[in-house]
Design a protein around this motif. Structure first.
Motif, PDB file in Angstrom:
ATOM      1  N   GLU A  66      17.912  50.783  -3.323  1.00  0.00           N
ATOM      2  CA  GLU A  66      16.842  51.108  -1.980  1.00  0.00           C
ATOM      3  C   GLU A  66      16.759  50.002  -1.204  1.00  0.00           C
ATOM      4  O   GLU A  66      16.738  50.225  -0.041  1.00  0.00           O
ATOM      5  N   LYS A  86       8.176  55.274   9.561  1.00  0.00           N
ATOM      6  CA  LYS A  86       7.378  55.608   8.415  1.00  0.00           C
ATOM      7  C   LYS A  86       8.398  55.632   7.213  1.00  0.00           C
ATOM      8  O   LYS A  86       9.532  56.704   7.359  1.00  0.00           O
ATOM      9  N   VAL A  87       8.211  55.157   5.934  1.00  0.00           N
ATOM     10  CA  VAL A  87       9.056  55.171   4.897  1.00  0.00           C
ATOM     11  C   VAL A  87       8.122  55.544   3.763  1.00  0.00           C
ATOM     12  O   VAL A  87       7.279  55.086   3.544  1.00  0.00           O
ATOM     13  N   GLU A  88       8.965  56.756   2.953  1.00  0.00           N
ATOM     14  CA  GLU A  88       8.346  57.343   1.975  1.00  0.00           C
ATOM     15  C   GLU A  88       9.422  57.353   0.854  1.00  0.00           C
ATOM     16  O   GLU A  88      10.560  57.796   1.072  1.00  0.00           O
ATOM     17  N   ASN A  89       8.893  57.087  -0.266  1.00  0.00           N
ATOM     18  CA  ASN A  89       9.595  57.348  -1.534  1.00  0.00           C
ATOM     19  C   ASN A  89       8.787  58.712  -2.209  1.00  0.00           C
ATOM     20  O   ASN A  89       7.913  58.547  -2.407  1.00  0.00           O
ATOM     21  N   ILE A  90       9.794  59.851  -2.461  1.00  0.00           N
ATOM     22  CA  ILE A  90       9.315  60.869  -2.842  1.00  0.00           C
ATOM     23  C   ILE A  90      10.185  61.457  -3.913  1.00  0.00           C
ATOM     24  O   ILE A  90      11.385  60.972  -4.190  1.00  0.00           O
ATOM     25  N   LYS A  96      14.807  61.568  -7.175  1.00  0.00           N
ATOM     26  CA  LYS A  96      14.341  60.273  -6.328  1.00  0.00           C
ATOM     27  C   LYS A  96      14.870  60.590  -4.859  1.00  0.00           C
ATOM     28  O   LYS A  96      16.116  60.490  -4.895  1.00  0.00           O
ATOM     29  N   ILE A  98      14.271  59.030  -0.604  1.00  0.00           N
ATOM     30  CA  ILE A  98      13.805  58.359   0.516  1.00  0.00           C
ATOM     31  C   ILE A  98      13.825  58.798   1.658  1.00  0.00           C
ATOM     32  O   ILE A  98      14.915  59.680   1.834  1.00  0.00           O
ATOM     33  N   LEU A 100      12.981  58.496   5.774  1.00  0.00           N
ATOM     34  CA  LEU A 100      12.422  57.535   6.966  1.00  0.00           C
ATOM     35  C   LEU A 100      12.308  58.369   8.410  1.00  0.00           C
ATOM     36  O   LEU A 100      13.041  59.388   8.596  1.00  0.00           O
ATOM     37  N   ASN A 101      11.186  58.327   8.985  1.00  0.00           N
ATOM     38  CA  ASN A 101      10.880  59.076   9.957  1.00  0.00           C
ATOM     39  C   ASN A 101      10.480  57.971  11.246  1.00  0.00           C
ATOM     40  O   ASN A 101       9.953  56.944  11.107  1.00  0.00           O
ATOM     41  N   GLU A 110      14.585  62.140  11.119  1.00  0.00           N
ATOM     42  CA  GLU A 110      14.388  62.044   9.654  1.00  0.00           C
ATOM     43  C   GLU A 110      15.376  61.804   9.084  1.00  0.00           C
ATOM     44  O   GLU A 110      16.445  62.592   9.074  1.00  0.00           O
TER      45      GLU A 110
END
Length: 175
Positions: A66, A86-90, A96, A98, A100-101, A110
């Motif tokens: 990542e 904005k980076v999120e790991n969900i 898993k 990733i 990014l917005n 997105e």
């Protein structure tokens, strides 16, 4: 059938599709994401977007690396340097992921990555199923979907409401 793995079809689409094409090509977004097999998915490609719709880009990302992906995005100048990201790991369906917005001109963008081919990811699969349904059911059905979306209903639930699907996220993938 449209080849959704390329964005050339946007050039001949509605005004919003043409504008999406201009922005994506101006910033070379899909070119820069080529190592990740990036594909534009979502509502804009199939013309059921509303004013707040974003450009959804799905990517195949090996999330064991990542940091390499995030470093690549920075080094490739994919995102203009003064842009808030904005980076999120969900986890989505046990996978898993990733996300990014960020904003690019007037479009929310997105970027969604999972460690699987983009054509096997649900965002792409839902878009293809929805496109096929729209082709089959016609313009009136399409307008009803757009009207529901304007009321704040997400895409898959809107299809579910009109088609009496119990679990639209899963049922659309079976169609």
């Amino acid at each position: 059938m449209i080849d959704f793995t390329r964005i050339d079809y946007l050039k001949n689409g509605n005004e919003r599709q043409k504008r999406a094409y201009e922005v994506l090509t101006k910033y070379h977004i899909l070119e820069k994401l080529e190592p990740y097999s990036a594909v534009l998915a979502g509502t804009i490609p199939i013309e059921i977007d509303v004013e707040s719709s974003d450009l959804d880009i799905v990517c195949e990302v090996d999330l064991r690396f990542e940091e390499d992906f995030l470093k690549y995005l920075t080094l490739s100048n994919l995102i203009p340097f003064d842009t808030e990201v904005k980076v999120e790991n969900i986890t989505v369906n046990g996978e898993k992921s990733i996300v990014l917005n960020f904003m690019l001109e007037e479009f929310p963008i997105e970027i969604f990555g999972q460690n699987k081919p983009v054509t096997e990811q649900n965002a792409y699969r839902h878009m293809i199923a929805e496109y096929n349904i729209l082709q089959e059911k016609g313009e009136d059905f399409k307008q009803k979907i757009i009207d529901l979306k304007k009321q704040g209903i997400k895409t898959e639930p809107a299809f579910g409401m009109l088609m009496n699907l119990k679990n639209p996220y899963e049922d659309l993938l079976k169609l």
